[in-house]
Design a protein around this motif. Structure first.
Motif, PDB file in Angstrom:
ATOM      1  N   PHE A  69       0.828  -1.207   0.000  1.00 20.95           N
ATOM      2  CA  PHE A  69       0.000   0.000   0.000  1.00 20.95           C
ATOM      3  C   PHE A  69       0.859   1.253   0.000  1.00 20.95           C
ATOM      4  N   LEU A  70       1.886   1.229   0.862  1.00 22.71           N
ATOM      5  CA  LEU A  70       2.775   2.390   0.933  1.00 22.71           C
ATOM      6  C   LEU A  70       3.515   2.600  -0.376  1.00 22.71           C
ATOM      7  N   ASP A  71       3.890   1.487  -1.020  1.00 27.03           N
ATOM      8  CA  ASP A  71       4.593   1.598  -2.299  1.00 27.03           C
ATOM      9  C   ASP A  71       3.687   2.204  -3.357  1.00 27.03           C
ATOM     10  N   SER A  72       2.388   1.866  -3.276  1.00 28.38           N
ATOM     11  CA  SER A  72       1.454   2.437  -4.258  1.00 28.38           C
ATOM     12  C   SER A  72       1.348   3.942  -4.110  1.00 28.38           C
ATOM     13  N   LEU A  73       1.489   4.442  -2.862  1.00 32.99           N
ATOM     14  CA  LEU A  73       1.451   5.882  -2.657  1.00 32.99           C
ATOM     15  C   LEU A  73       2.643   6.573  -3.285  1.00 32.99           C
ATOM     16  N   ASN A  74       3.724   5.809  -3.440  1.00 33.67           N
ATOM     17  CA  ASN A  74       4.950   6.389  -3.967  1.00 33.67           C
ATOM     18  C   ASN A  74       5.005   6.331  -5.487  1.00 33.67           C
ATOM     19  N   THR A  75       3.984   5.684  -6.100  1.00 32.18           N
ATOM     20  CA  THR A  75       3.985   5.547  -7.552  1.00 32.18           C
ATOM     21  C   THR A  75       3.392   6.794  -8.179  1.00 32.18           C
ATOM     22  N   VAL A  76       4.203   7.789  -8.361  1.00 31.21           N
ATOM     23  CA  VAL A  76       3.772   9.058  -8.934  1.00 31.21           C
ATOM     24  C   VAL A  76       4.312   9.162 -10.355  1.00 31.21           C
ATOM     25  N   PRO A  77       3.471   9.366 -11.360  1.00 30.86           N
ATOM     26  CA  PRO A  77       3.965   9.453 -12.731  1.00 30.86           C
ATOM     27  C   PRO A  77       4.902  10.640 -12.899  1.00 30.86           C
ATOM     28  N   LYS A  78       5.857  10.502 -13.784  1.00 28.39           N
ATOM     29  CA  LYS A  78       6.783  11.598 -14.022  1.00 28.39           C
ATOM     30  C   LYS A  78       6.052  12.825 -14.551  1.00 28.39           C
ATOM     31  N   VAL A  79       5.080  12.582 -15.407  1.00 28.65           N
ATOM     32  CA  VAL A  79       4.275  13.675 -15.964  1.00 28.65           C
ATOM     33  C   VAL A  79       2.799  13.305 -15.782  1.00 28.65           C
ATOM     34  N   PRO A  80       2.081  13.998 -14.915  1.00 30.52           N
ATOM     35  CA  PRO A  80       0.662  13.676 -14.745  1.00 30.52           C
ATOM     36  C   PRO A  80      -0.090  13.818 -16.061  1.00 30.52           C
ATOM     37  N   GLN A  81      -0.948  12.844 -16.365  1.00 36.05           N
ATOM     38  CA  GLN A  81      -1.681  12.843 -17.622  1.00 36.05           C
ATOM     39  C   GLN A  81      -3.176  12.790 -17.391  1.00 36.05           C
ATOM     40  N   THR A  82      -3.907  13.391 -18.305  1.00 37.28           N
ATOM     41  CA  THR A  82      -5.358  13.263 -18.319  1.00 37.28           C
ATOM     42  C   THR A  82      -5.717  11.863 -18.816  1.00 37.28           C
ATOM     43  N   LEU A  83      -6.984  11.492 -18.678  1.00 37.75           N
ATOM     44  CA  LEU A  83      -7.428  10.200 -19.187  1.00 37.75           C
ATOM     45  C   LEU A  83      -7.256  10.134 -20.698  1.00 37.75           C
ATOM     46  N   GLY A 195     -11.192   2.407 -22.430  1.00 35.69           N
ATOM     47  CA  GLY A 195      -9.748   2.551 -22.356  1.00 35.69           C
ATOM     48  C   GLY A 195      -9.033   2.423 -23.683  1.00 35.69           C
ATOM     49  N   THR A 196      -9.797   2.252 -24.782  1.00 34.13           N
ATOM     50  CA  THR A 196      -9.189   2.145 -26.108  1.00 34.13           C
ATOM     51  C   THR A 196      -9.450   3.415 -26.904  1.00 34.13           C
ATOM     52  N   LEU A 197      -8.791   3.511 -28.059  1.00 30.23           N
ATOM     53  CA  LEU A 197      -8.992   4.633 -28.976  1.00 30.23           C
ATOM     54  C   LEU A 197      -9.577   4.097 -30.271  1.00 30.23           C
ATOM     55  N   VAL A 198     -10.751   4.586 -30.629  1.00 29.61           N
ATOM     56  CA  VAL A 198     -11.472   4.120 -31.806  1.00 29.61           C
ATOM     57  C   VAL A 198     -11.834   5.319 -32.677  1.00 29.61           C
ATOM     58  N   VAL A 199     -11.654   5.184 -33.984  1.00 27.24           N
ATOM     59  CA  VAL A 199     -11.987   6.255 -34.915  1.00 27.24           C
ATOM     60  C   VAL A 199     -13.053   5.776 -35.881  1.00 27.24           C
ATOM     61  N   ALA A 200     -13.729   6.726 -36.498  1.00 28.00           N
ATOM     62  CA  ALA A 200     -14.717   6.418 -37.531  1.00 28.00           C
ATOM     63  C   ALA A 200     -14.836   7.621 -38.446  1.00 28.00           C
ATOM     64  N   SER A 201     -15.220   7.374 -39.683  1.00 27.41           N
ATOM     65  CA  SER A 201     -15.338   8.462 -40.651  1.00 27.41           C
ATOM     66  C   SER A 201     -16.713   9.094 -40.542  1.00 27.41           C
ATOM     67  N   ASP A 202     -17.015   9.583 -39.341  1.00 20.55           N
ATOM     68  CA  ASP A 202     -18.281  10.244 -39.076  1.00 20.55           C
ATOM     69  C   ASP A 202     -18.091  11.100 -37.831  1.00 20.55           C
ATOM     70  N   SER A 203     -18.704  12.281 -37.843  1.00 21.14           N
ATOM     71  CA  SER A 203     -18.427  13.243 -36.773  1.00 21.14           C
ATOM     72  C   SER A 203     -19.009  12.857 -35.421  1.00 21.14           C
ATOM     73  N   HIS A 204     -19.921  11.893 -35.361  1.00 15.67           N
ATOM     74  CA  HIS A 204     -20.490  11.508 -34.070  1.00 15.67           C
ATOM     75  C   HIS A 204     -19.773  10.319 -33.430  1.00 15.67           C
ATOM     76  N   GLN A 355      -7.255  -0.506 -14.670  1.00 14.71           N
ATOM     77  CA  GLN A 355      -8.184   0.560 -15.004  1.00 14.71           C
ATOM     78  C   GLN A 355      -7.475   1.900 -15.144  1.00 14.71           C
ATOM     79  N   LEU A 356      -7.785   2.603 -16.215  1.00  8.28           N
ATOM     80  CA  LEU A 356      -7.192   3.907 -16.456  1.00  8.28           C
ATOM     81  C   LEU A 356      -7.997   5.001 -15.768  1.00  8.28           C
TER      82      LEU A 356
END
Length: 824
Positions: A69-83, A195-204, A355-356
């Motif tokens: 648990f304590l080790d998990s508290l120390n896991t800080v990303p080098k650069v915080p990222q958005t989802l 958690g994946t990236l999906v594209v489509a040839s449509d604006s919605h 989980q992201l």
């Protein structure tokens, strides 16, 4: 001291102390901060190897559970990222080991999936024209037929057969006409995976964000590139965080949320942004998945490129249900669906164990908030998503309704059909148990988002209830939402729809009026023959107005903030000040700036290190793609390069072609290239032998098409302002509308162009300035000489990454793909 001078002083101090600030940022970001027990005072710890262990009892450090648990508290990303950034990180190719992607970065993406619909055949023609014969990864591609499913002409049926045969020959998942709308299929069949990236040839494509999948649109050339190589390019947009607070009152829906957002924040607040929605557990638990899909879907209308919800307990419950349903019933319809392969509990176990989530301290371009508990039912229109009013205001106007629509991927799922059917079922209780009929002057059209959703509605009796009331069924597909098939608005008619767009003329005649509302309001309006709600809304006591604004909605005096949050806030504010100073320049005089000491940009073979020319200035904002390349030429395939050079910018200024010269640098105002997705808007400028366009900002679709066709562009808002200060009249501006031509549909169904802003006192639309512009790509800076003997200044701009250089150097994306597929 004036505010301007104070800002200049701060800027100059930031420049002088930039090295010290960089050290502060580094030290702060590399210093893990831990929450300690309440009986101790918080302290900061350094990150030296000897001090990484927290101050804890020896037994705690030795105990495996406590240590983990304590080790998990120390896991800080080098650069915080958005989802958003985290998902892009997962699907980016060729990143250095220590590279953390951020907003503004250009990346090469290998999307999890790529969907095309009725435009699959035009994409296939482009795919074959570049010499491709085999799809790179058939599992990556999905084809659906949904847009023009009511069209039984031989031409359309032939196209549908060609698409189906192409899909079969290449082993691609294919869904025929009538099976459903592509976006709904992507969600219900599990292609749009959290958690994946999906594209489509449509604006919605934004809709996939409702299930925690980063969905964003691409154009036809991008789709062909993905078919051939499995990858494409993307620039990560600025990211906005929208915080929801409170819970929805009874009678208010997800549709009301997004309609209100479009109307309340209607000044391009999130234009070309990626949106991340967030809120407390209590708030998010009040938003079911179907509501999230509706909200994410219409972030397109709000101007965003994506709308992403978190992967939370609500989504987990929905996914578990889908997995159980697939396990129990998937085998029965395996010939039609393979969702039982995608929705499995084992796959969900893996998803939830990795989980992201967005990092604490992640940087957002802006933050907005909306208190859901203060929201009422809202209606959009007429003929604009940016005009939204509370339902009760329109009820008082007794607006007659001629047509009502419960169609589209936005609000035609089983839950939406049930909500609409309840209006008629409730009315039956007061009508002796008989469902009342819709008035003769009203036509009510219904179409499910997909065949499975319709079957659910039929099993529950909802579909039959609406038919009994007089609703007219349409096949599962797009239809009248995009102005195709049965039931379009006639001149003078008024329509109310649960779909996503109500632009003038989109659903029929330009002389009709269209409103948008929730399924229950649409049903109630159809039954009443005028815009009206079902009466379900219960106004919370003490609520007089909608609470919304910038920030996260927490008043400062009520904010609980930790030391690490406070430190991150300070660092973020300093970062923003430095970046603003770097972006906008220092002081109000265009003096030369200090030479940058940053590393030079590597220039690939065939790409120019410097681009220079005289500035030709088109002083207008919102010049749309029809203004750049007239619609009457768009579908003429035999237009020569010479003709394109003569008609470029014709709808903006007929004199442009005679004023501009080969080698000029075209400078325009803001939001250049908005409107439809025609690629000729870029190729026509190239036909005029203009190598570079500079603007205050670009429409996103134009930016993609420019790079795809080897036209370079750079945003320099300061230059636009300097030109306007020098050449434009100080009088106020007025709007001159530019109308998009009919039948102007391409791979993205874009909104109509915004009005052009032209200074009222200045009638010169295109001006030769005598100013010289130089883009030093190797130094990532621009240099401006303001006429002979005038001021000279430089300004840093974004670095042009190797993947974009390579596409432009090879003459565009199609030629890049040809090279890629021809290389052993």
């Amino acid at each position: 001291m004036s505010a301007l001078r104070a800002g200049q002083l701060v800027s100059s101090r930031l420049v002088r102390s930039r090295a010290g600030l960089a050290s502060l940022r580094y030290a702060a970001r590399s210093t893990p901060v831990r929450r300690l027990p309440a009986f101790r005072q918080p302290r900061l710890y350094t990150t030296t190897a000897s001090s990484r262990s927290p101050e804890v009892f020896h037994s705690q450090a030795e105990d495996p559970v406590s240590a983990a648990f304590l080790d998990s508290l120390n896991t800080v990303p080098k650069v915080p990222q958005t989802l958003t950034e985290k998902i892009v990180q997962r699907y980016s190719l060729g990143l250095p080991a220590d590279k953390y992607v951020k907003a503004g970065d250009y990346v090469t993406l290998a999307p999890h999936h790529c969907m095309t619909h009725d435009n699959s055949w035009p994409v296939a023609l482009k795919f074959m024209s570049i010499g491709a014969s085999k799809i790179h990864d058939s599992n990556q591609i999905v084809m659906t037929l949904d847009h023009d499913v009511q069209n039984k002409s031989e031409t359309n049926l032939k196209k549908y057969r060609q698409i189906e045969e192409f899909a079969k020959n290449h082993g691609v998942d294919f869904y025929p006409a009538g099976r459903g709308i592509g976006h709904q299929i992507m969600v219900e069949e599990g292609y749009a995976w959290p958690g994946t990236l999906v594209v489509a040839s449509d604006s919605h494509t934004n809709m996939y964000g409702g299930v925690g999948c980063l969905g964003t649109p691409v154009v036809r050339t991008d789709a062909a590139s993905i078919w051939a190589t499995g990858r494409t390019w993307w620039q990560i947009p600025p990211i906005a965080k929208v915080t929801f607070t409170g819970v929805l009152p009874k009678g208010v829906t997800g549709k009301d949320i997004i309609v209100a957002l479009c109307g309340l924040f209607n000044n391009d607040d999130v234009l070309n942004h990626a949106i991340e929605f967030t809120g407390s557990d209590e708030t998010l638990k009040s938003l079911p998945i179907d509501d999230r899909l509706t909200i994410a879907n219409m972030t397109t209308e709000w101007g965003a490129l994506s709308g992403l919800f978190p992967i939370d307990s609500v989504l987990q419950g929905w996914l578990r249900y889908k997995a159980t349903d697939a396990a129990l019933f998937g085998a029965a319809d395996k010939a039609e669906s393979s969702r039982n392969v995608r929705f499995t509990h084992a796959r969900l176990d893996e998803l939830f164990s990795n989980q992201l989530v967005a990092d604490k301290g992640a940087k957002y371009a802006k933050e907005l908030f909306l208190d859901l508990s203060t929201l009422a039912p809202y209606v959009s229109g007429p003929n604009s998503v940016k005009v939204a009013n509370p339902l009760h205001a329109l009820e008082a106007e007794n607006i007659k309704v001629d047509k009502a629509y419960l169609v589209s991927c936005t609000n035609s799922r089983a839950s939406d059909l049930a909500a609409a059917a309840k209006v008629f079922k409730d009315a039956a209780k007061e009508n002796g148990g008989t469902i009342p009929k819709i008035p003769d002057h009203v036509n009510f059209y219904i179409a499910a988002a997909s065949k499975p959703e319709q079957l659910i509605a039929e099993e529950q009796g909802d579909w039959q209830a609406m038919l009994e009331a007089g609703a007219k069924p349409l096949p599962a597909g797009c239809g009248p939402c995009i102005g195709l098939g049965t039931g379009l608005l006639e001149p003078g008619e008024v329509g109310i729809s649960a779909s996503n767009r109500n632009f003038k003329g989109r659903m029929g005649s330009k002389d009709a009026k269209a409103y948008l509302a929730s399924p229950e309001v649409v049903a109630a309006s159809a039954l009443a023959g005028k815009i009206q709600g079902p009466g379900w809304y219960e106004k919370p006591e003490g609520v007089d107005e909608i609470v919304r604004g910038e920030g996260d909605g927490i008043r400062e005096e009520e904010r609980m903030i930790s030391i690490e949050d406070a430190l991150a806030k300070v660092i973020g504010e300093v970062d923003e000040m430095v970046e603003t100073a770097e972006r906008e320049g220092f002081g109000d005089a265009p003096a030369a700036e200090a030479t940058s000491t940053k590393k030079k940009t590597e220039i690939l073979p065939g790409f120019p290190a410097r681009i220079e020319g005289e500035i030709v200035f088109c002083d207008a904002d919102n010049i749309n793609t029809d203004g750049i390349y007239p619609g009457k030429y768009t579908y003429q395939d035999d237009v020569s390069v010479e003709t394109m050079a003569k008609v470029v910018m014709e709808n903006y200024d007929t004199a442009f072609a005679s004023i501009a010269k080969p080698g000029d640098i075209l400078v325009t105002g803001f939001n250049f290239g908005c409107g439809s997705s025609r690629e000729q808007a870029a190729t026509a400028i190239l036909a005029k032998q203009i190598p570079l366009v500079v603007s205050g900002s670009f429409g996103n679709i134009f930016s993609r098409n420019s790079i795809n066709n080897a036209l370079m562009g750079v945003e320099v808002p300061r230059l636009v302002q300097r030109l306007r200060d020098t050449f434009s009249s100080p009088t106020s501006s007025s709007s001159a509308p530019v109308n998009e031509p009919e039948k102007n549909r391409q791979s993205l169904d874009s909104p109509p162009p915004a009005p052009q802003q032209v200074p009222a006192g200045e009638k010169v639309l295109t001006r030769r300035t005598g100013w010289k512009f130089v883009w030093d790509v190797s130094q990532s800076q621009v240099e401006v000489q303001e006429g002979e003997g005038g001021a000279k200044w430089t300004q840093p701009v974004g670095e042009l990454p190797p993947n974009v250089q390579e596409i432009i150097a090879r003459g565009g994306l199609e030629k890049w793909v040809k090279k890629e597929i021809s290389t052993p």
